[in-house]
Scaffold this active site. Structure first.
Site, PDB file in Angstrom:
ATOM      1  N   ASP A 142      -9.099  -0.093   1.308  1.00  0.00           N
ATOM      2  CA  ASP A 142      -9.008   0.352  -0.090  1.00  0.00           C
ATOM      3  C   ASP A 142     -10.267  -0.068  -0.844  1.00  0.00           C
ATOM      4  OD1 ASP A 142      -6.522   1.344   0.352  1.00  0.00           O
ATOM      5  OD2 ASP A 142      -5.512   0.242  -1.252  1.00  0.00           O
ATOM      6  N   ASP A 170       0.832  -1.189   0.000  1.00  0.00           N
ATOM      7  CA  ASP A 170       0.000   0.000   0.000  1.00  0.00           C
ATOM      8  C   ASP A 170       0.876   1.251   0.000  1.00  0.00           C
ATOM      9  OD1 ASP A 170      -2.820   0.941   0.345  1.00  0.00           O
ATOM     10  OD2 ASP A 170      -1.856   1.977   2.004  1.00  0.00           O
TER      11      ASP A 170
HETATM   12  N1  LIG Z   1      -5.292  -7.282 -13.290  1.00  0.00           N
HETATM   13  C1  LIG Z   1      -4.653  -6.190 -13.647  1.00  0.00           C
HETATM   14  N2  LIG Z   1      -3.996  -6.126 -14.815  1.00  0.00           N
HETATM   15  C2  LIG Z   1      -3.329  -5.021 -15.158  1.00  0.00           C
HETATM   16  N3  LIG Z   1      -3.257  -3.909 -14.427  1.00  0.00           N
HETATM   17  C3  LIG Z   1      -3.908  -3.895 -13.271  1.00  0.00           C
HETATM   18  C4  LIG Z   1      -4.637  -5.035 -12.811  1.00  0.00           C
HETATM   19  N4  LIG Z   1      -5.156  -4.729 -11.610  1.00  0.00           N
HETATM   20  C5  LIG Z   1      -4.775  -3.474 -11.329  1.00  0.00           C
HETATM   21  N5  LIG Z   1      -4.032  -2.949 -12.320  1.00  0.00           N
HETATM   22  C6  LIG Z   1      -3.434  -1.619 -12.392  1.00  0.00           C
HETATM   23  O1  LIG Z   1      -2.540  -1.445 -11.315  1.00  0.00           O
HETATM   24  C7  LIG Z   1      -2.508  -0.076 -10.931  1.00  0.00           C
HETATM   25  C8  LIG Z   1      -2.735   0.055  -9.453  1.00  0.00           C
HETATM   26  O2  LIG Z   1      -1.740  -0.594  -8.733  1.00  0.00           O
HETATM   27  P1  LIG Z   1      -1.636  -0.529  -7.163  1.00  0.00           P
HETATM   28  O3  LIG Z   1      -2.948  -0.877  -6.565  1.00  0.00           O
HETATM   29  O4  LIG Z   1      -0.445  -1.306  -6.777  1.00  0.00           O
HETATM   30  O5  LIG Z   1      -1.294   0.976  -6.905  1.00  0.00           O
HETATM   31  P2  LIG Z   1      -2.197   2.189  -6.468  1.00  0.00           P
HETATM   32  O6  LIG Z   1      -3.638   1.857  -6.585  1.00  0.00           O
HETATM   33  O7  LIG Z   1      -1.698   3.364  -7.192  1.00  0.00           O
HETATM   34  O8  LIG Z   1      -1.752   2.387  -4.963  1.00  0.00           O
HETATM   35  P3  LIG Z   1      -2.338   1.760  -3.615  1.00  0.00           P
HETATM   36  O9  LIG Z   1      -3.285   0.671  -3.990  1.00  0.00           O
HETATM   37  O10 LIG Z   1      -1.119   1.266  -2.937  1.00  0.00           O
HETATM   38  O11 LIG Z   1      -2.992   2.898  -2.935  1.00  0.00           O
HETATM   39  C9  LIG Z   1      -3.600   0.610 -11.722  1.00  0.00           C
HETATM   40  O12 LIG Z   1      -3.034   1.320 -12.771  1.00  0.00           O
HETATM   41  C10 LIG Z   1      -4.453  -0.543 -12.210  1.00  0.00           C
HETATM   42  O13 LIG Z   1      -5.115  -0.240 -13.411  1.00  0.00           O
HETATM   43 MG   LIG Z   2      -4.542   0.166  -5.661  1.00  0.00          MG
END
Ligand SMILES: Nc1ncnc2c1ncn2[C@@H]1O[C@H](COP(=O)(O)OP(=O)(O)OP(=O)(O)O)[C@@H](O)[C@H]1O
Ligand SMILES: [Mg+2]
Length: 545
Positions: A395, A66
């Site tokens: 989240d 996170d």
């Molecule tokens: N199955 C998937 N395939 C491809 N991309 C994905 C998939 N699931 C999520 N994503 C992408 O991953 C990114 C989000 O990643 P992550 O949740 O690690 O980071 P965040 O949301 O920016 O931060 P946090 O969740 O730590 O607050 C987004 O751009 C989302 O579209």
């Molecule tokens: Mg995320």
């Protein structure tokens, strides 16, 4: 710092030891710090992103993916780094997701700004261009967003699942998404045409043991406490709850008081008097009709005994925030003076029960007067797992809430960023001069999201970007990265769905952060307060070692 005055005598402006960095040097320094922070975060972006292990000064270990948590635990020192931490926290508070992305994007925007500064573009112009670009991106996002019914469970579940798939708990993402969706829909309220979701109504409790699958949604409030006295009932139906923020004890005086007791009789009389007072308190509570007492402070042994005799279930030392939650849930009025308690102060719930959860006992207050008050009891093998599950569920609750409120989604996996980046490049052509440069840089910076998702999945970011751009130009709006199969796919069909609110907030926060950092051209840092240790411990000015 000194400046020469008209007469040639130096005028002291800043204190001795103050450090000052100005102009381009200050800007480039700050940009460097932001780049370092965003570098650190990059590898944890997306479902194939890595987790971080953070060890605090007490040796406590946190393992998380996170963004907000990583930054919070990193305990950074530099003011620019601190600013980025604040941005991630704000993103978390605002929409609950996208905290990693926001920091990565802010870092990239600054890296691109650096290139422009080196080409003698003034930071003020860059900021202006960036702000225009951000506005355009928000428009593009609004245009491509897909409206959904705010109560469409299937869509909401996919949204929750996407937010959890990048976390430690991804194996149980299906099950936990279901819980998150149920929870949000339970607390959602329809108000003048729209929806309102107050997540304060969802209490999260966690207890190690069993597995993530045993995480449950509870209709009411769960307290990580036990009933105070073994003689008390462990279950009460149709509970009438007295909620106290005082103790059921005899107040001790603030001062040392001496009591002269000369005979055993006197001693007995004194004890009896205390006993009588406690008994009276309990009588008052019972007379009001309460069969449950929930107390923020302590309950004297004697009072416990009296309560038990009356068949009242009591719990003590409940957190203040929980007392407030119970008040909202059961409609109880928080009582400060037991003498004044009356029936109308009591809260209602169908059931109050102590149950064994793992090794411990917990108290469940179920089917409260206010049906919007619910809890999620998280279970899982280890403390770290339940901690990360808590963050992930939060989240998920937030993204589901975002969609219930705004009713618009996009597909993820880098697709919206590519779409916006291409749109921006077209838009830049309508602008002139340096502004055009800044908007183009913004378009380049946006591609950091798909590029990093690709890199974290072990793919070649350049190749992926080239084919993504091509697909989008052909009108494949949701072409993104299938990180599990290592190829380009339609993200909508893959059901990688996200609230447009999160995507928009990422843009707003990242630009704000970048602008704030670019605007600084003068850093005046007072010298650190010298501690004894740094002085070598010989002067003893604080008179201690
Ligand atoms: N199955 C998937 N395939 C491809 N991309 C994905 C998939 N699931 C999520 N994503 C992408 O991953 C990114 C989000 O990643 P992550 O949740 O690690 O980071 P965040 O949301 O920016 O931060 P946090 O969740 O730590 O607050 C987004 O751009 C989302 O579209
Ligand atoms: Mg995320």
């Amino acid at each position: 710092m000194a400046a020469p005055s008209a007469g040639g005598v130096p005028v002291i402006i800043l204190k001795e030891g103050t450090q000052r960095t100005r102009g381009r040097e200050a800007q480039l320094n700050n940009i460097m710090v932001a780049k370092v922070i965003s570098e650190t975060m990059r590898s944890s972006l997306g479902p194939r992103g890595m987790d971080k292990m953070l060890v605090d000064s007490f040796g406590d270990v946190t393992i998380t993916n996170d963004g907000a948590t990583i930054l919070k635990e990193m305990d950074v020192e530099h003011p620019v780094a601190k600013m980025l931490v604040e941005v991630a926290k704000a993103q978390d508070a605002e929409v609950g997701d996208g905290t990693t992305t926001v920091v990565v994007l802010a870092g990239e925007l600054l890296a691109k700004a650096e290139e422009l500064i080196e080409k003698e573009v003034h930071p003020a112009l860059i900021i202006e261009g960036y702000k225009k670009a951000a506005k355009k991106v928000l428009e593009i996002y609004d245009n491509i967003a897909i409206p959904v019914s705010p109560t469409d469970k299937e869509v909401l579940k996919k949204i929750a699942k996407t937010s959890m798939i990048s976390k430690l708990v991804s194996e149980e993402a299906d099950y936990l998404s279901e819980i998150a969706v149920e929870a949000v829909l339970k607390v959602a309220e329809k108000v003048d045409g729209g929806w309102k979701v107050d997540l304060d109504n969802v209490k999260i409790e966690k207890k190690e043991g069993q597995s993530l699958r045993d995480t449950k949604l509870i209709d009411g409030v769960v307290l990580d406490k036990e009933v105070v006295h073994p003689g008390m009932p462990k279950i009460i139906h149709d509970a009438k709850i007295a909620l106290l923020d005082t103790s059921l004890e005899i107040e001790k005086t603030e001062f040392d008081a001496k009591l002269h007791i000369e005979s055993p009789e006197q001693m007995k009389a004194f004890m009896r008097q205390e006993e009588e007072m406690l008994k009276e308190m309990v009588e008052k509570i019972a007379a009001a009709g309460a069969n449950v007492v929930l107390c923020q402070k302590g309950i004297d042994d004697m009072a416990q005994h009296f309560l038990a005799r009356k068949g009242i279930l009591a719990v003590r030392r409940i957190k203040k925030s929980d007392i407030e939650k119970i008040a909202r849930a059961t409609g109880a009025r928080i009582i400060t003076r037991v003498e004044e308690i009356s029936e109308k102060d009591l809260g209602r719930a169908k059931l109050v029960e102590e149950r064994k959860v793992g090794e411990d006992k917990m108290v469940f207050i179920e089917e409260c007067e206010n049906p919007k008050s619910i809890s999620i009891l998280i279970r899982g093998g280890t403390k770290r797992l339940v901690d990360e599950a808590e963050r992930s569920i939060k989240d998920a609750l937030n993204v589901v809430k975002d969609v219930v409120i705004e009713g618009k989604i996009v597909a993820g996996g880098g697709a919206p960023e590519i779409e916006a980046s291409l749109g921006l490049r077209d838009h830049a052509k309508t602008l002139a001069g340096k502004e055009q440069l800044a908007v183009e840089k913004f378009a380049e910076a946006l591609e950091v999201v798909p590029a990093q998702l690709a890199e974290n999945a072990g793919l070649d970011p350049i190749e992926i970007l080239v084919s993504l751009r091509a697909k989008h130009k052909e009108g494949e709006r949701w072409a993104g990265i299938n990180v599990f199969e290592g190829k380009i796919d339609d993200m909508y069909k893959l059901e990688v769905l996200e609230p447009v609110l999160v995507k928009k907030q990422v843009i707003k926060s990242a630009v704000e952060a970048a602008a704030m950092i670019l605007k600084i051209d003068d850093i005046i840092a007072a010298s650190k307060l010298e501690t004894k240790k740094e002085k070598g411990g010989t002067e003893g000015s604080f008179g201690e070692e």
